[in-house]
Design a protein around this motif. Structure first.
Motif, short mmCIF file in Angstrom:
data_model
loop_
_atom_site.label_atom_id
_atom_site.label_comp_id
_atom_site.label_asym_id
_atom_site.label_seq_id
_atom_site.Cartn_x
_atom_site.Cartn_y
_atom_site.Cartn_z
N LYS A 101 17.40 22.37 39.58
CA LYS A 101 17.69 21.30 38.62
C LYS A 101 18.76 20.34 39.13
CE LYS A 101 16.11 23.32 34.27
NZ LYS A 101 16.51 23.76 32.91
N LEU A 104 17.30 18.20 41.82
CA LEU A 104 16.34 17.22 41.32
C LEU A 104 17.04 15.94 40.87
CD1 LEU A 104 13.24 17.45 41.06
CD2 LEU A 104 13.57 17.91 38.63
N ARG A 122 9.96 18.67 44.77
CA ARG A 122 10.43 17.99 43.56
C ARG A 122 9.26 17.59 42.67
NH1 ARG A 122 15.81 14.83 44.52
NH2 ARG A 122 16.68 15.81 46.40
N ASP A 123 8.18 17.09 43.29
CA ASP A 123 6.99 16.73 42.52
C ASP A 123 6.37 17.96 41.87
OD1 ASP A 123 7.30 14.08 43.36
OD2 ASP A 123 6.06 14.40 45.14
N SER A 126 8.67 18.99 38.98
CA SER A 126 8.62 18.04 37.86
C SER A 126 7.32 18.19 37.08
CB SER A 126 8.76 16.61 38.38
OG SER A 126 10.01 16.42 39.00
N GLN A 127 6.20 18.33 37.80
CA GLN A 127 4.92 18.51 37.12
C GLN A 127 4.88 19.83 36.36
OE1 GLN A 127 1.76 17.94 39.97
NE2 GLN A 127 2.63 16.01 40.70
N GLN A 129 7.35 21.34 34.96
CA GLN A 129 8.17 21.23 33.75
C GLN A 129 7.43 20.57 32.59
OE1 GLN A 129 11.74 19.20 35.35
NE2 GLN A 129 12.89 20.97 34.61
N THR A 130 6.48 19.70 32.89
CA THR A 130 5.80 18.94 31.84
C THR A 130 4.48 19.58 31.39
OG1 THR A 130 4.66 17.57 33.49
CG2 THR A 130 6.81 16.80 32.70
#
Length: 216
Positions: A101, A104, A122-123, A126-127, A129-130
């Protein structure tokens, strides 16, 4: 092995290791190097390749065991330039949990970026997390890491096979780190699986059959 290279930046730790090695009948084959392994790796690789040119292709194993994020992807790439180089790689699961985190939120390259070799993690993070989290982030990141190893000529391993990645836990059963193995030959992976099927006492795990009964 005909030669052992032990590398650590801490001279005191290497002194302690030298004392242990002196008790071995193979101690004359051991060379201890006080240096960052990420910078020492190229000279070691050069020596192995020089040996191979004279005596033929050697069999090699690199155990990459940093304290946390010291290992860099470029070091792995350097080692893979040796034709027959198997790898045991420390994957810092617990340290990643703490560092991802903050990393990021940092635009510059971080230790996490250098561990994975790029910012692609990172991608993935991030994906993850959503989306609904049916799959853990480390499953995704390990599969990404192994995919990059496959691009370097290592045996492509099936995604999501945790028995290939022994998980080391603390006394409270919390995850600390995993060990990843990579080989350019299927037989290397076979040997790894045969080894990791057993615990430190040589005992194979008991498994549940379809009726709920434990079997060996």
């Amino acid at each position: 092995f005909s030669r052992y290279f032990f590398v650590d930046l801490d001279a005191n730790k290497l002194d302690a290791l030298k004392n242990r090695c002196r008790a071995s009948p193979l101690h004359q084959r051991v060379e201890c190097i006080v240096e960052d392994a990420n910078t020492a790796v190229q000279s070691i690789v050069d020596r192995i390749r020089a040996y191979d040119r004279v005596y033929g292709t050697s069999l090699n194993l690199a155990f990459l065991d940093p304290q946390a994020f010291e290992l860099q992807w470029n070091t792995v790439v350097s080692l893979t330039s040796v034709n027959r180089m198997d790898l045991i790689i420390y994957y810092p699961e617990n340290a990643l949990n703490r560092a991802m985190k903050p990393s990021l939120r940092t635009p510059r390259a971080t230790r996490v970026d250098r561990f994975f070799g790029s910012a692609t993690w990172r991608d993935i993070y991030s994906q993850w997390q959503t989306k609904p989290r049916a799959i853990g982030i480390h499953r995704l990141l390990i599969d990404h890491y192994k995919g990059n190893l496959a691009k370097l000529g290592y045996v492509k391993q099936a995604d999501g096979v945790p028995e290939d990645e022994p998980l080391i836990r603390n006394i409270r059963r919390g995850p600390l780190y995993r060990l990843l193995f990579a080989s350019k030959h299927e037989f290397g992976l076979y040997l790894w699986r045969e080894i990791t099927r057993r615990d430190v006492h040589g005992q194979m795990p008991m498994l549940l059959d379809g009726t709920g009964t434990y079997v060996l």
